[in-house]
Design a protein around this motif. Structure first.
Motif, PDB file in Angstrom:
ATOM      1  N   LEU A 116      -4.420  -1.671 -35.339  1.00 57.51           N
ATOM      2  CA  LEU A 116      -4.978  -0.901 -36.739  1.00 57.51           C
ATOM      3  C   LEU A 116      -5.910  -1.753 -37.342  1.00 57.51           C
ATOM      4  O   LEU A 116      -7.090  -1.285 -38.148  1.00 57.51           O
ATOM      5  CB  LEU A 116      -3.809  -0.845 -37.491  1.00 57.51           C
ATOM      6  CG  LEU A 116      -2.749   0.014 -37.231  1.00 57.51           C
ATOM      7  CD1 LEU A 116      -1.447   0.067 -38.173  1.00 57.51           C
ATOM      8  CD2 LEU A 116      -3.277   1.562 -37.204  1.00 57.51           C
ATOM      9  N   CYS A 121      -8.448   0.212 -40.191  1.00 55.47           N
ATOM     10  CA  CYS A 121      -7.732   1.141 -40.796  1.00 55.47           C
ATOM     11  C   CYS A 121      -7.093   0.292 -42.083  1.00 55.47           C
ATOM     12  O   CYS A 121      -6.634  -0.846 -42.256  1.00 55.47           O
ATOM     13  CB  CYS A 121      -6.283   1.671 -40.057  1.00 55.47           C
ATOM     14  SG  CYS A 121      -6.744   2.322 -38.570  1.00 55.47           S
ATOM     15  N   SER A 122      -7.154   1.028 -43.496  1.00 53.22           N
ATOM     16  CA  SER A 122      -6.776   0.411 -44.598  1.00 53.22           C
ATOM     17  C   SER A 122      -5.250   1.120 -44.912  1.00 53.22           C
ATOM     18  O   SER A 122      -4.594   0.759 -45.938  1.00 53.22           O
ATOM     19  CB  SER A 122      -7.512   0.816 -45.815  1.00 53.22           C
ATOM     20  OG  SER A 122      -7.793   2.237 -45.915  1.00 53.22           O
ATOM     21  N   SER A 123      -4.828   1.986 -44.205  1.00 55.86           N
ATOM     22  CA  SER A 123      -3.286   2.692 -44.444  1.00 55.86           C
ATOM     23  C   SER A 123      -2.808   2.952 -43.038  1.00 55.86           C
ATOM     24  O   SER A 123      -3.593   3.389 -42.209  1.00 55.86           O
ATOM     25  CB  SER A 123      -3.476   3.756 -45.258  1.00 55.86           C
ATOM     26  OG  SER A 123      -2.322   4.368 -45.505  1.00 55.86           O
ATOM     27  N   THR A 124      -1.657   2.757 -42.825  1.00 53.62           N
ATOM     28  CA  THR A 124      -0.716   3.181 -41.884  1.00 53.62           C
ATOM     29  C   THR A 124      -0.602   4.776 -41.496  1.00 53.62           C
ATOM     30  O   THR A 124      -0.339   5.227 -40.618  1.00 53.62           O
ATOM     31  CB  THR A 124       0.487   2.496 -41.612  1.00 53.62           C
ATOM     32  OG1 THR A 124       1.210   2.991 -42.811  1.00 53.62           O
ATOM     33  CG2 THR A 124       0.540   1.081 -41.446  1.00 53.62           C
ATOM     34  N   ARG A 125      -0.810   5.420 -42.702  1.00 57.91           N
ATOM     35  CA  ARG A 125      -0.715   6.888 -42.866  1.00 57.91           C
ATOM     36  C   ARG A 125      -1.919   7.655 -42.647  1.00 57.91           C
ATOM     37  O   ARG A 125      -2.223   8.754 -42.891  1.00 57.91           O
ATOM     38  CB  ARG A 125       0.012   7.285 -44.010  1.00 57.91           C
ATOM     39  CG  ARG A 125       1.490   6.695 -44.095  1.00 57.91           C
ATOM     40  CD  ARG A 125       2.007   7.082 -45.236  1.00 57.91           C
ATOM     41  NE  ARG A 125       1.576   6.537 -46.497  1.00 57.91           N
ATOM     42  CZ  ARG A 125       1.727   5.245 -46.844  1.00 57.91           C
ATOM     43  NH1 ARG A 125       2.471   4.547 -46.210  1.00 57.91           N
ATOM     44  NH2 ARG A 125       1.085   4.681 -48.014  1.00 57.91           N
ATOM     45  N   SER A 126      -3.179   6.971 -42.527  1.00 53.63           N
ATOM     46  CA  SER A 126      -4.494   7.442 -42.520  1.00 53.63           C
ATOM     47  C   SER A 126      -4.679   8.369 -41.024  1.00 53.63           C
ATOM     48  O   SER A 126      -3.997   7.789 -40.258  1.00 53.63           O
ATOM     49  CB  SER A 126      -5.748   6.377 -42.840  1.00 53.63           C
ATOM     50  OG  SER A 126      -5.567   5.753 -41.889  1.00 53.63           O
ATOM     51  N   ALA A 127      -5.689   9.066 -41.162  1.00 53.92           N
ATOM     52  CA  ALA A 127      -5.894   9.784 -39.847  1.00 53.92           C
ATOM     53  C   ALA A 127      -6.429   8.735 -38.848  1.00 53.92           C
ATOM     54  O   ALA A 127      -6.216   8.936 -37.680  1.00 53.92           O
ATOM     55  CB  ALA A 127      -7.263  10.723 -40.218  1.00 53.92           C
ATOM     56  N   ASP A 128      -7.238   7.852 -39.286  1.00 51.88           N
ATOM     57  CA  ASP A 128      -7.592   6.717 -38.340  1.00 51.88           C
ATOM     58  C   ASP A 128      -6.449   5.942 -37.573  1.00 51.88           C
ATOM     59  O   ASP A 128      -6.446   5.838 -36.427  1.00 51.88           O
ATOM     60  CB  ASP A 128      -8.802   5.834 -39.030  1.00 51.88           C
ATOM     61  CG  ASP A 128      -9.970   6.267 -39.263  1.00 51.88           C
ATOM     62  OD1 ASP A 128     -10.439   7.393 -38.887  1.00 51.88           O
ATOM     63  OD2 ASP A 128     -10.642   5.581 -40.214  1.00 51.88           O
ATOM     64  N   ALA A 129      -5.621   5.707 -38.546  1.00 55.08           N
ATOM     65  CA  ALA A 129      -4.263   5.115 -38.141  1.00 55.08           C
ATOM     66  C   ALA A 129      -3.496   6.064 -37.163  1.00 55.08           C
ATOM     67  O   ALA A 129      -3.110   5.420 -36.005  1.00 55.08           O
ATOM     68  CB  ALA A 129      -3.320   4.628 -39.254  1.00 55.08           C
ATOM     69  N   THR A 188       5.351   1.757 -42.761  1.00 51.30           N
ATOM     70  CA  THR A 188       5.069   2.600 -43.870  1.00 51.30           C
ATOM     71  C   THR A 188       5.255   1.807 -45.095  1.00 51.30           C
ATOM     72  O   THR A 188       4.278   2.136 -45.911  1.00 51.30           O
ATOM     73  CB  THR A 188       6.206   3.666 -43.801  1.00 51.30           C
ATOM     74  OG1 THR A 188       6.463   4.473 -42.724  1.00 51.30           O
ATOM     75  CG2 THR A 188       6.117   4.588 -44.958  1.00 51.30           C
ATOM     76  N   GLU A 191       1.104  -2.793 -46.272  1.00 48.78           N
ATOM     77  CA  GLU A 191      -0.461  -2.446 -46.824  1.00 48.78           C
ATOM     78  C   GLU A 191      -1.605  -3.434 -46.031  1.00 48.78           C
ATOM     79  O   GLU A 191      -1.390  -4.239 -46.066  1.00 48.78           O
ATOM     80  CB  GLU A 191      -0.470  -3.159 -48.349  1.00 48.78           C
ATOM     81  CG  GLU A 191      -1.933  -2.610 -49.261  1.00 48.78           C
ATOM     82  CD  GLU A 191      -1.681  -3.106 -50.854  1.00 48.78           C
ATOM     83  OE1 GLU A 191      -2.709  -3.625 -51.120  1.00 48.78           O
ATOM     84  OE2 GLU A 191      -0.943  -2.965 -51.392  1.00 48.78           O
TER      85      GLU A 191
END
Length: 441
Positions: A116, A121-129, A188, A191
């Motif tokens: 990640l 990726c800056s968030s585990t819930r982003s589209a990239d993640a 989840t 950060e």
């Protein structure tokens, strides 16, 4: 076919099961080949149990200090070489499912976080993640790969029967859905701090390990920190660096324990002392113990507390060094003996801590030592207990599980059984997980 002779997991080790290697000289870190010295030999009294004791480590860690302080003999015998038993370093470990589960969760988190961060990726819930996780195959697939690597490390273990390994593999694969939930829960709450800068300074740690570099802005999973002058090192589960300092997170898969706080404080000392990883002298912003359901923030020690901790570590390492060079490692008996991986080799445990069968409650598990007197039936033997002198009826799981008549043995993992028709009789029941070690001589 005749009845099976006693093998390692069902009795005395067969030296063919783990390979046989001649005693080898060791090369301590920083020494030339010509400076090699013969390791000290320690007779454990167990067949194939001659131990070639290790030298003190080039670098100490939180876990190695804690282990040698708990019991110097456990520390030494766990790390010794056993050339008559197998060709690998250390005494073969009986796999502990809980420990393997913890390693799988840690390994999966490292692989995922590293991917990640690499992807920015800056968030585990982003589209990239989500795309990164899909490329990795998903949480379960990552955990499955890490588990396979963990199980591969058991290859050649003379204390692990094929039956026991199959049961362990099956149980751990059944656990993978739960592992997926744990991994997802940790991520989840996490950060992310992408954008770690390229390395600007490199160095090699004592002992010739991998090249190290500065930990710049971003997340650094499984980052090693080294205090060279203290001869101390540690591996941080997640080091997150920004302009203000470093967040140190340690993932814990078990219950809360005060020692977790001690470990994090030691990591804080390592961070402020490691001039390679932390060339700008950044402070520690936070210390976090992350559990499956919550996080606990540990107070960051101030400068005075860090100085006190440094003095304490220096004294502990000095004491550990003195103990590590002993010809006869001191055995410290206590509650920890019951789960000690090398208790079968420790005479002090058997003479002072292992109970007599008559003292064990019905259904409890325990260890016993004695001489096999005679065969009693197809799956039972009579053993004269060494400490009490009483005869104990030992029931084995299969007819092929043979005990050596006339020889003294140590049994690890017997279950006490009381016969309701004869409560005074002494009965011990063995299972496929019980071990029988034959004493030499």
């Amino acid at each position: 076919m005749g009845r099976q002779g006693v093998g390692w997991c069902t009795g005395v080790p067969d030296r063919r099961s783990g390979g046989h290697a001649e005693p080898t000289r060791r090369q301590p870190a920083g020494t030339a080949m010509a400076d090699l010295i013969e390791p000290k030999s320690f007779d454990t009294g167990v067949l194939f149990g001659r131990a070639l004791l290790p030298e003190g480590p080039a670098m100490w860690s939180y876990s190695s200090l804690k282990e040698i302080e708990t019991c110097p003999r456990r520390y030494a015998l766990s790390r010794a070489d056993y050339p008559e038993l197998w060709g690998q370093n250390g005494y073969p470990r009986v796999p502990v499912p809980a420990a393997i589960k913890g390693d799988v969760v840690h390994g999966a988190l490292e692989a995922i976080v590293r991917a990640l961060v690499r992807a920015g990726c800056s968030s585990t819930r982003s589209a990239d993640a989500v795309a990164v996780l899909r490329e990795l195959g998903g949480y379960t697939e990552v955990a499955k790969r890490v588990l396979a690597a963990q199980l591969a490390r058991l290859d050649g273990n003379p204390r692990l029967s094929s039956e026991r390994r199959e049961q362990l593999t099956r149980a751990l694969n059944d656990w993978l859905p739960e592992a997926r939930e744990q991994i997802q829960t940790y991520l989840t709450r996490m950060e992310l701090h992408p954008g770690a800068d390229a390395p600007v300074k490199a160095a090699t740690t004592p002992g010739g390990s991998a090249t190290r570099h500065a930990a710049r802005r971003g997340d650094h999973p499984e980052r090693e920190l080294v205090a060279t002058d203290l001869r101390l090192k540690g591996r941080v589960d997640l080091l997150s660096v920004d302009a203000n300092g470093a967040w140190i997170t340690d993932f814990k898969t078990g219950a809360e324990d005060p020692t977790h706080h001690d470990q994090l404080r030691l990591y804080a000392l390592l961070w402020v002392t490691d001039t390679i990883a932390n060339p700008d002298g950044l402070d520690v912003s936070a210390l976090v113990a992350a559990y499956p359901t919550h996080e606990v923030e540990v107070p960051v020690p101030n400068a005075s507390e860090l100085s006190g901790l440094e003095r304490e570590i220096i004294a502990r390492i000095e004491a550990a060094e003195a103990v590590a060079t002993s010809d006869v490692p001191t055995a410290v008996v206590g509650e920890h003996c019951g789960v000690c991986n090398v208790r079968g080799l420790c005479d002090r445990y058997w003479t002072t801590s292992a109970p007599n069968t008559a003292e064990v409650a019905d259904g409890d598990w325990y260890d016993l030592q004695g001489t096999v007197v005679r065969e009693h039936g197809v799956k039972s033997w009579v053993l004269r207990e060494t400490k009490s002198g009483h005869e104990v009826l030992v029931r084995t799981p299969t007819p092929s599980f043979a005990l050596p008549i006339g020889l003294e043995v140590r049994v690890l993992g017997a279950r006490r059984t009381v016969d309701p028709d004869d409560e005074d009789s002494l009965i011990a029941v063995l299972t496929g997980f019980s071990e029988v070690l034959r004493l030499a001589g």
